[in-house]
Design an enzyme around this catalytic site. Sequence first.
Site: not given
Ligand SMILES: Nc1ncnc2c1ncn2[C@@H]1O[C@H](COP(=O)(O)OP(=O)(O)OP(=O)(O)O)[C@@H](O)[C@H]1O
Ligand SMILES: [Mg+2]
Length: 259
Positions: A58-59, A61-62, A65, A79, A147, A191, A196, A207
């Site tokens: 799905i993503s 991030g920094k 994943n 995550k 969830e 943050d 977020n 997040d």
């Molecule tokens: N519980 C969730 N349900 C659905 N999508 C989620 C959920 N948690 C995170 N995501 C998806 O993943 C993306 C990144 O999540 P999150 O903001 O927690 O991590 P991050 O920004 O990559 O964190 P970091 O930068 O600290 O690594 C969110 O924008 C969303 O699209």
């Molecule tokens: Mg985030």
Amino acid sequence: MSGNSIEDGFDRKIAEMGIRIKDGNQLKVRDDVLDEITLLSLHRLAHKKWITAIGGSISTGKEANVFFAERESQDLAIKIYRIRTANFNAMSEYIVGDRRFSGIRKTRKDIVFAWTRKEFSNLTRAYEAGLPVPKPLVWDRNILVMEFLGCDERPFPQLRSVHPENAEEIYHGVLAFIRDLYQKAGLVHADLSEYNILMGDRMYVIDMGQAVTPDHPRALHFLVRDIGNVNRFFSQKCQVREEREIFTEVTGIPQKAKT
Ligand SMILES: Nc1ncnc2c1ncn2[C@@H]1O[C@H](COP(=O)(O)OP(=O)(O)OP(=O)(O)O)[C@@H](O)[C@H]1O
Ligand SMILES: [Mg+2]
């Protein structure tokens, strides 16, 4: 099929753990995400039947994943904090100073595991206080299972990419979140921004790894920054309140917006 033998190898290992890889969803991730420690954690989660299928990324991030996953028919988000590429120094700043984590060792792995546990603990506090965050389910080392907020395997969009007609209502919802997170859950998000906040049937805040308790030496600084971010975003969309006034309402500290 993916042409990359490392990816194929991981897909096979995951399949061997009894985790189904959902159709058409090769795990196209670099091998720095699914390293040996992560595979072991996934294995344990699969063994305990917390995860029965894993879907697409799905993503990226920094620090982490996020993947779609399932437990039987329940949708999950997992995550995975990367151990090798995690921003170790930034994480340390938020962990050192938080009394809940005073005893941990300071190796890279330990900091990442503590961080994962911290996000789980923060989500639990917020969820139990009745706040709109994803329900945390379990964690193992660098993996957090929660969830899934979305539908048809797609996460709800971030606030930054929706154009709501009821911006003012959402703004007041976000301020109520900041207040309740502080007063009922004893946390500052640290943050908070349009990245977020996910917009589904209602808004959700995600997040929470970096969230700190109010006794953290930088807690009020983080709170002022969160309020500033939210006001900056909403000032383009609706009438916003004075930042000092919000700060006082949240903390009970009179007219002391600068820390
Ligand atoms: N519980 C969730 N349900 C659905 N999508 C989620 C959920 N948690 C995170 N995501 C998806 O993943 C993306 C990144 O999540 P999150 O903001 O927690 O991590 P991050 O920004 O990559 O964190 P970091 O930068 O600290 O690594 C969110 O924008 C969303 O699209
Ligand atoms: Mg985030």
